[in-house]
Enzyme design. Structure first.
Site, mmCIF file in Angstrom:
data_model
loop_
_atom_site.group_PDB
_atom_site.id
_atom_site.type_symbol
_atom_site.label_atom_id
_atom_site.label_comp_id
_atom_site.label_asym_id
_atom_site.label_seq_id
_atom_site.Cartn_x
_atom_site.Cartn_y
_atom_site.Cartn_z
ATOM 1 N N GLY A 13 0.719 -1.216 0.050
ATOM 2 C CA GLY A 13 0.120 0.077 -0.037
ATOM 3 C C GLY A 13 0.900 1.411 0.011
ATOM 4 N N TYR A 14 0.166 2.343 0.119
ATOM 5 C CA TYR A 14 0.678 3.707 -0.108
ATOM 6 C C TYR A 14 1.863 3.929 1.120
ATOM 7 C CZ TYR A 14 1.302 8.915 -0.205
ATOM 8 O OH TYR A 14 1.626 10.229 -0.326
ATOM 9 N N SER A 128 -3.670 6.961 13.792
ATOM 10 C CA SER A 128 -4.274 8.038 12.782
ATOM 11 C C SER A 128 -4.574 9.315 13.731
ATOM 12 C CB SER A 128 -5.464 7.631 11.991
ATOM 13 O OG SER A 128 -5.848 8.719 11.606
ATOM 14 N N ALA A 129 -4.524 10.273 13.069
ATOM 15 C CA ALA A 129 -4.942 11.621 13.974
ATOM 16 C C ALA A 129 -6.521 11.606 14.215
ATOM 17 C CB ALA A 129 -4.618 12.932 13.026
ATOM 18 N N TYR A 156 -14.169 4.360 11.436
ATOM 19 C CA TYR A 156 -12.731 3.959 10.931
ATOM 20 C C TYR A 156 -12.054 4.337 12.222
ATOM 21 C CZ TYR A 156 -8.322 5.046 9.286
ATOM 22 O OH TYR A 156 -6.950 5.216 9.254
ATOM 23 N N LYS A 160 -9.396 2.203 14.824
ATOM 24 C CA LYS A 160 -7.959 2.718 15.380
ATOM 25 C C LYS A 160 -7.789 2.630 16.789
ATOM 26 C CE LYS A 160 -6.162 2.840 11.344
ATOM 27 N NZ LYS A 160 -5.185 1.916 10.927
ATOM 28 N N PHE A 198 -0.798 12.208 10.685
ATOM 29 C CA PHE A 198 -1.664 13.371 10.175
ATOM 30 C C PHE A 198 -2.057 12.909 8.679
ATOM 31 C CE2 PHE A 198 -2.541 15.841 13.866
ATOM 32 C CZ PHE A 198 -1.957 15.043 14.677
ATOM 33 N N ASN A 199 -1.523 14.188 7.781
ATOM 34 C CA ASN A 199 -2.142 13.730 6.259
ATOM 35 C C ASN A 199 -0.984 13.604 5.285
ATOM 36 O OD1 ASN A 199 -4.421 15.088 7.664
ATOM 37 N ND2 ASN A 199 -5.176 15.145 5.828
ATOM 38 N N LEU A 220 -7.797 15.035 -0.535
ATOM 39 C CA LEU A 220 -7.673 16.345 -1.165
ATOM 40 C C LEU A 220 -6.470 16.076 -2.367
ATOM 41 C CD1 LEU A 220 -8.259 19.509 -1.471
ATOM 42 C CD2 LEU A 220 -6.570 19.675 0.345
ATOM 43 N N ASP A 316 -16.114 16.509 9.195
ATOM 44 C CA ASP A 316 -14.667 17.450 8.847
ATOM 45 C C ASP A 316 -14.698 18.390 10.116
ATOM 46 O OD1 ASP A 316 -13.838 15.926 6.924
ATOM 47 O OD2 ASP A 316 -13.998 17.990 5.277
HETATM 48 P P1 NAD Z 1 -3.444 1.473 1.473
HETATM 49 O O1 NAD Z 1 -4.871 1.201 1.123
HETATM 50 O O2 NAD Z 1 -2.632 2.005 0.729
HETATM 51 O O3 NAD Z 1 -2.619 0.449 2.407
HETATM 52 C C1 NAD Z 1 -3.244 -0.691 3.022
HETATM 53 C C2 NAD Z 1 -2.701 -1.864 2.376
HETATM 54 O O4 NAD Z 1 -3.565 -3.079 3.316
HETATM 55 C C3 NAD Z 1 -3.259 -2.222 1.063
HETATM 56 O O5 NAD Z 1 -2.048 -2.605 0.395
HETATM 57 C C4 NAD Z 1 -4.272 -3.151 1.150
HETATM 58 O O6 NAD Z 1 -4.251 -4.104 0.126
HETATM 59 C C5 NAD Z 1 -3.957 -3.868 2.313
HETATM 60 N N1 NAD Z 1 -5.183 -4.680 3.078
HETATM 61 C C6 NAD Z 1 -6.181 -4.265 3.203
HETATM 62 N N2 NAD Z 1 -7.141 -5.071 3.736
HETATM 63 C C7 NAD Z 1 -6.324 -6.137 3.928
HETATM 64 C C8 NAD Z 1 -6.443 -7.309 4.446
HETATM 65 N N3 NAD Z 1 -7.855 -7.896 4.959
HETATM 66 N N4 NAD Z 1 -5.503 -8.343 4.493
HETATM 67 C C9 NAD Z 1 -4.328 -7.912 4.162
HETATM 68 N N5 NAD Z 1 -3.850 -6.820 3.598
HETATM 69 C C10 NAD Z 1 -5.155 -5.951 3.484
HETATM 70 O O7 NAD Z 1 -3.537 2.735 2.952
HETATM 71 P P2 NAD Z 1 -2.391 3.676 3.240
HETATM 72 O O8 NAD Z 1 -2.642 5.111 3.162
HETATM 73 O O9 NAD Z 1 -0.981 2.990 3.008
HETATM 74 O O10 NAD Z 1 -2.516 3.458 4.907
HETATM 75 C C11 NAD Z 1 -1.909 2.268 5.650
HETATM 76 C C12 NAD Z 1 -2.364 2.259 7.058
HETATM 77 O O11 NAD Z 1 -2.194 3.720 7.555
HETATM 78 C C13 NAD Z 1 -3.730 1.791 7.210
HETATM 79 O O12 NAD Z 1 -3.823 1.447 8.339
HETATM 80 C C14 NAD Z 1 -4.499 3.410 7.588
HETATM 81 O O13 NAD Z 1 -5.656 3.327 8.377
HETATM 82 C C15 NAD Z 1 -3.320 4.244 8.293
HETATM 83 N N6 NAD Z 1 -3.471 5.533 8.009
HETATM 84 C C16 NAD Z 1 -3.539 6.173 6.832
HETATM 85 C C17 NAD Z 1 -3.606 7.362 6.599
HETATM 86 C C18 NAD Z 1 -3.743 8.315 5.099
HETATM 87 O O14 NAD Z 1 -4.207 9.235 5.313
HETATM 88 N N7 NAD Z 1 -3.457 7.524 4.201
HETATM 89 C C19 NAD Z 1 -3.749 8.446 7.561
HETATM 90 C C20 NAD Z 1 -3.568 7.777 8.747
HETATM 91 C C21 NAD Z 1 -3.483 6.395 9.054
HETATM 92 C C1 WQD Z 2 -8.152 17.244 3.773
HETATM 93 C C2 WQD Z 2 -9.050 18.753 3.722
HETATM 94 C C3 WQD Z 2 -11.198 18.632 3.436
HETATM 95 C C4 WQD Z 2 -11.511 16.428 -0.263
HETATM 96 C C5 WQD Z 2 -8.680 11.655 6.296
HETATM 97 C C6 WQD Z 2 -9.045 10.768 7.304
HETATM 98 C C7 WQD Z 2 -8.037 10.761 8.246
HETATM 99 C C8 WQD Z 2 -6.729 10.394 7.638
HETATM 100 C C9 WQD Z 2 -6.109 11.286 6.512
HETATM 101 C C10 WQD Z 2 -6.595 7.823 7.730
HETATM 102 C C11 WQD Z 2 -10.035 18.521 4.593
HETATM 103 C C12 WQD Z 2 -10.929 19.010 2.128
HETATM 104 C C13 WQD Z 2 -11.316 16.920 0.793
HETATM 105 C C14 WQD Z 2 -11.970 17.553 -1.410
HETATM 106 C C15 WQD Z 2 -11.885 19.398 0.196
HETATM 107 N N1 WQD Z 2 -6.841 9.170 7.138
HETATM 108 N N2 WQD Z 2 -11.030 18.610 1.156
HETATM 109 N N3 WQD Z 2 -12.282 18.740 -1.090
HETATM 110 O O1 WQD Z 2 -10.257 14.190 6.006
HETATM 111 O O2 WQD Z 2 -8.322 15.601 6.841
HETATM 112 O O3 WQD Z 2 -8.180 13.291 6.752
HETATM 113 O O4 WQD Z 2 -7.395 11.307 5.668
HETATM 114 O O5 WQD Z 2 -6.294 7.717 8.859
HETATM 115 O O6 WQD Z 2 -8.346 9.652 9.227
HETATM 116 O O7 WQD Z 2 -10.239 11.524 7.847
HETATM 117 O O8 WQD Z 2 -8.059 14.197 4.645
HETATM 118 O O9 WQD Z 2 -7.734 14.608 2.421
HETATM 119 O O10 WQD Z 2 -10.052 13.960 2.974
HETATM 120 O O11 WQD Z 2 -9.064 16.169 3.432
HETATM 121 O O12 WQD Z 2 -12.128 20.394 0.366
HETATM 122 O O13 WQD Z 2 -12.684 17.069 -2.449
HETATM 123 O O14 WQD Z 2 -9.370 18.735 2.296
HETATM 124 O O15 WQD Z 2 -12.630 18.868 3.644
HETATM 125 O O16 WQD Z 2 -10.452 19.713 5.293
HETATM 126 P P1 WQD Z 2 -8.905 14.382 6.237
HETATM 127 P P2 WQD Z 2 -8.784 14.608 3.140
#
Ligand code: NAD
Ligand code: WQD
Length: 368
Positions: A13-14, A128-129, A156, A160, A198-199, A220, A316
């Protein structure tokens, strides 16, 4: 200290793929486990192209406890896990909460059970935040420190929070049980890092590695990137009536390479200092509004990107900005890269790989 091997769940994943890259570059051996639900194994090839090292791959579902057993048995040198695998779409979690509890909570229980059975004693968890919920309830807690009261506001975020609690309870129990058995040295080995990100933003500066979600993006920057490539007509700005200087909501955008480095530093800290369970914010400490993000990304693209103001998005909040002091001081980690770099790297990736990992990157980038 030997580096040992690390299991990275969600490692295609990312955030997981960038952390796998950082671990390999630092000399760790890595086994990636993922079911490819939201990612592609091509990420592993890109990692190898960049660093010349290869992670092993096990395709498994985190709710399959026996599959974890097989991985730990095949790789007895694994002493640590970085656990990313999860479902992560906030909106969807309100529609399908059971799927979120199944993968995020039950999946982690399967992992923890197998870790306990195989004496794999360190876990770094992707929190996550979002666990802070609406931290603007506590105006003196912006930017948000780790001791801010937790209060997730969606399923969600609840998963967490539940996993943070489960990890804390399991690590504490393992420590207490070892002490009761008279083995203080064994107790010390059990450690957990709860990383509250955070993001995440940006891509690899080579232009060959970035975020490649399987479905429709909802964050975003990926949405802005689709506006820039013409896949989307314009961005909807969710609310311009927030109490910020330009009316749009404030977030803490952190470059993906800095975020990945935070995992490396947290893992090294667990293995060197044996702190038990500890939470760390991974953010820059600097908040940016939606309008500032549109300007920054437009500058990277080289033209103004169209947007219109829409109503606020449900759930939000005004401001989610980290106080990263604890991670700065304890982990020796600091976000180094700028927002401008994140935007430039994201644009290089998007412009050259509009189909993500479903296409090969241009030869010009591969030659660099
Ligand atoms: P992502 O979706 O790119 O990565 C998650 C990975 O988990 C994917 O590769 C997916 O295929 C795998 N996955 C999902 N379900 C599965 C399962 N049942 N068994 C095995 N693998 C599985 O997401 P990401 O953005 O890389 O996020 C990674 C972690 O960070 C997640 O736990 C997410 O909740 C957390 N997180 C993400 C963000 C964000 O904004 N991207 C912010 C805070 C926390
Ligand atoms: C960022 C800002 C939107 C889309 C989410 C999850 C958080 C974490 C990160 C996993 C906000 C604004 C967005 C659009 C907009 N993930 N926006 N137009 O909501 O801060 O966080 O992702 O853990 O848990 O909630 O991120 O990128 O969705 O939004 O104006 O089309 O951009 O309102 O202010 P967010 P986001």
């Amino acid at each position: 200290m030997s580096t040992g091997s690390v299991l990275v769940t969600g490692g295609t994943g990312y955030i997981g793929s960038f952390t796998t890259l950082a671990l390999l570059e630092a000399g760790y051996k890595v086994v990636v486990a993922d079911n490819l639900y939201n990612s592609s194994a091509e990420a592993l090839r890109r990692i190898e192209l960049i660093c010349g090292k290869k992670a092993e791959f096990a395709q498994l579902d985190v709710t399959d406890e026996a599959a974890f057993d097989r991985v730990f048995e095949a790789h007895p040198d694994i002493d640590s896990v970085i656990h990313f695998a999860a479902l992560k779409a906030v909106g969807e979690s309100g529609e399908r909460p059971l799927d979120y509890y199944q993968v995020n909570v039950y999946g982690t229980i399967c992992l923890l059970r197998s870790m306990v059975r195989h004496n794999v004693t360190n876990i770094v968890f992707s929190s996550s935040a979002t666990v802070y919920g609406d931290a603007t309830r506590f105006p003196d807690m912006i930017p948000i420190p780790e001791h801010c009261p937790l209060g997730p506001t969606n399923p969600y975020g609840n998963t967490k929070f539940a996993v943070e609690t489960a990890i804390t309870d399991v690590i504490n129990a393992q420590r207490n049980n070892a002490i009761k058995a008279g083995n203080a040295a064994e107790a010390e080995k059990w450690n957990g890092a709860l990383l509250r990100y955070f993001n995440p933003a940006g891509a690899h500066p080579s232009g060959i590695m970035g975020e490649d979600p399987q479905g429709v993006p909802y964050n975003l920057l990926p949405l802005l990137a689709q506006v820039a490539t013409g896949k989307r007509e314009k961005l909807l700005v969710f609310g311009d009536d927030y109490a910020s200087h330009d009316g749009t909501a404030i977030r803490d955008y952190i470059h993906i390479l800095d975020l990945a480095d935070g995992h490396l530093k947290a893992l090294n800290y667990l293995r060197a200092k044996n702190p038990g369970v500890r939470a760390w914010n991974l953010g820059t400490g600097k908040g940016s509004t939606v309008y500032e993000m549109i300007r920054a990304f437009s500058a990277a693209v080289g033209r103004d990107l169209p947007y219109t103001v829409a109503p606020r998005r449900a759930g939000d909040v005004l401001n989610l900005t980290a106080n990263p002091t604890r991670a700065n001081e304890e982990l020796g980690w600091k976000a180094e890269r700028t927002l401008e770099q994140a935007c430039e790297d994201l644009w290089l990736w998007t412009e050259n790989n509009p189909e993500g990992y479903r296409q090969q990157p241009p030869a010009t980038l591969l030659e660099k």
